[in-house]
Scaffold this active site. Structure first.
Site, PDB file in Angstrom:
ATOM      1  N   GLY A  15     -29.564  72.028  10.889  1.00  0.00           N
ATOM      2  CA  GLY A  15     -30.553  71.364  10.042  1.00  0.00           C
ATOM      3  C   GLY A  15     -31.981  71.823  10.240  1.00  0.00           C
ATOM      4  O   GLY A  15     -32.893  71.256   9.636  1.00  0.00           O
TER       5      GLY A  15
ATOM      6  N   ASP B  35     -24.347  73.608  19.943  1.00  0.00           N
ATOM      7  CA  ASP B  35     -23.579  74.643  19.251  1.00  0.00           C
ATOM      8  C   ASP B  35     -22.466  73.966  18.449  1.00  0.00           C
ATOM      9  O   ASP B  35     -21.608  73.296  19.024  1.00  0.00           O
ATOM     10  CB  ASP B  35     -22.983  75.606  20.281  1.00  0.00           C
ATOM     11  CG  ASP B  35     -22.244  76.779  19.646  1.00  0.00           C
ATOM     12  OD1 ASP B  35     -21.905  76.698  18.446  1.00  0.00           O
ATOM     13  OD2 ASP B  35     -22.008  77.772  20.346  1.00  0.00           O
TER      14      ASP B  35
ATOM     15  N   LYS C 134     -25.155  72.634   5.054  1.00  0.00           N
ATOM     16  CA  LYS C 134     -25.919  73.100   3.897  1.00  0.00           C
ATOM     17  C   LYS C 134     -26.223  74.587   4.058  1.00  0.00           C
ATOM     18  O   LYS C 134     -27.033  74.983   4.889  1.00  0.00           O
ATOM     19  CB  LYS C 134     -27.204  72.277   3.773  1.00  0.00           C
ATOM     20  CG  LYS C 134     -28.140  72.696   2.671  1.00  0.00           C
ATOM     21  CD  LYS C 134     -29.310  71.727   2.551  1.00  0.00           C
ATOM     22  CE  LYS C 134     -29.959  71.396   3.874  1.00  0.00           C
ATOM     23  NZ  LYS C 134     -30.592  72.553   4.528  1.00  0.00           N
TER      24      LYS C 134
ATOM     25  N   HIS D 271     -21.446  80.163   4.640  1.00  0.00           N
ATOM     26  CA  HIS D 271     -21.423  81.513   4.049  1.00  0.00           C
ATOM     27  C   HIS D 271     -21.846  82.597   5.049  1.00  0.00           C
ATOM     28  O   HIS D 271     -21.701  83.786   4.769  1.00  0.00           O
ATOM     29  CB  HIS D 271     -22.259  81.580   2.768  1.00  0.00           C
ATOM     30  CG  HIS D 271     -23.732  81.359   2.945  1.00  0.00           C
ATOM     31  ND1 HIS D 271     -24.571  81.137   1.880  1.00  0.00           N
ATOM     32  CD2 HIS D 271     -24.524  81.327   4.041  1.00  0.00           C
ATOM     33  CE1 HIS D 271     -25.810  80.984   2.305  1.00  0.00           C
ATOM     34  NE2 HIS D 271     -25.811  81.102   3.609  1.00  0.00           N
TER      35      HIS D 271
END
Length: 290
Positions: free
Chosen positions: A135, A177, A191, A195
């Site tokens: 975040g 982690d 978020k 990817h």
């Protein structure tokens, strides 16, 4: 300027005696100092993608394809430059690149969070607690708290990121982690995180998320904000998604995924169901249930 107008980056008024050029919603994102909660300055994301290191990695793609590299296969960027991108060792290659990339990733992550909160109001309504994995400095959870002040928010990120995060009365920062443990919450949010990772690592991350949340009956869920590859949003948006897929392929070990790819990962990680809440621009918002 005519080329940039044709590319959709600026607008022009050719009816005047002297042709003039102006900003459009895309180039507006490159303007610094705009006082608006929906404005996220994207200068550093652009500077990263046109940097010498990115371009050289792209030009090395043909040679990379010809190599018989052992698993885990490094990205063309890592194979060429000797260090991964978006990693604590990236600064060993170039400290300025590392700064630009970190700034760019943060800006890209926080882009349109206000729109997501408005358009997907049920996503956070009724939540008692939320952990935002990777975040950053807490920009996203602070925006969520502005709309839903009763949510207990935790931000998980690497120690170097947490050290510089601004203090906030309603946000708990945890250095850690996500591959090892995730602070428990009713919902965990990922978020634009997955990817960066290959399928196997995505499964490992989601398995840790599953340990951190309660059952579906108790409101447990994982919120994933990622590109969902597909032509349903039109050819221009699909092209953008595919270009982002190439960006990840060249510079990281991750990739963008279509709905079938996501479904397979969720199943392997032990989840029972998922729902695509909405598609906003190139991104999709997915709820995944244990």
């Amino acid at each position: 300027m005519r080329l940039l107008v044709t590319s959709g980056i600026f607008v022009s008024d050719s009816n005047a005696e002297v042709e003039t050029y102006g900003l459009n919603p895309l180039s507006w994102l490159l303007v610094e100092g705009v006082e608006s909660e929906d404005h996220t300055y994207q200068k550093y994301f652009v500077l990263g993608t046109v940097s010498r290191h990115y371009v050289e990695a792209g030009l090395s793609l043909a040679d990379w394809f010809k190599k018989d590299l052992p698993a885990p296969v490094p990205s063309p960027f890592e194979e060429l430059h000797g260090v991964p991108l978006v990693h604590e060792t990236t600064k060993l290659l170039d400290e300025e690149l590392d700064r630009i990339v970190n700034e760019g990733v943060a800006a890209h992550d926080n882009l349109a969070i206000g729109t997501i909160i408005r358009e997907c109001s049920d996503l956070f309504r009724g939540l008692q607690s939320l952990t935002d994995c990777c975040g950053g400095d807490g920009t996203t959870v602070r925006a969520i708290l502005k709309a839903y002040p009763d949510i207990k928010c935790t931000v998980l990120d690497l120690p170097k990121v947490i050290e510089s995060a601004p203090a906030h009365d309603s946000v708990t920062y945890v250095a850690g982690d996500m591959f090892h443990t995730i602070p428990p919450a009713q919902a965990v949010m990922l978020k634009l995180v997955l990817h960066f990772w290959d399928d196997e690592d995505c499964v490992k991350i989601l398995e840790q998320c599953k340990k951190a949340i309660p059952s579906r009956e108790e409101g447990g869920k994982v919120i994933i904000i990622e590109i969902i590859l597909g032509p349903s949003m039109g050819p221009i948006m699909y092209e953008s998604q595919l270009l982002m897929d190439m960006l990840m392929m060249v510079n990281t070990r991750g990739r963008q995924r279509d709905e079938n790819d996501w479904r397979e990962i969720f199943t392997k990680a032990g989840y029972s169901d998922y729902k695509i809440v909405k598609k906003i621009g190139a991104r999709g918002i997915i709820e995944v249930y244990p």
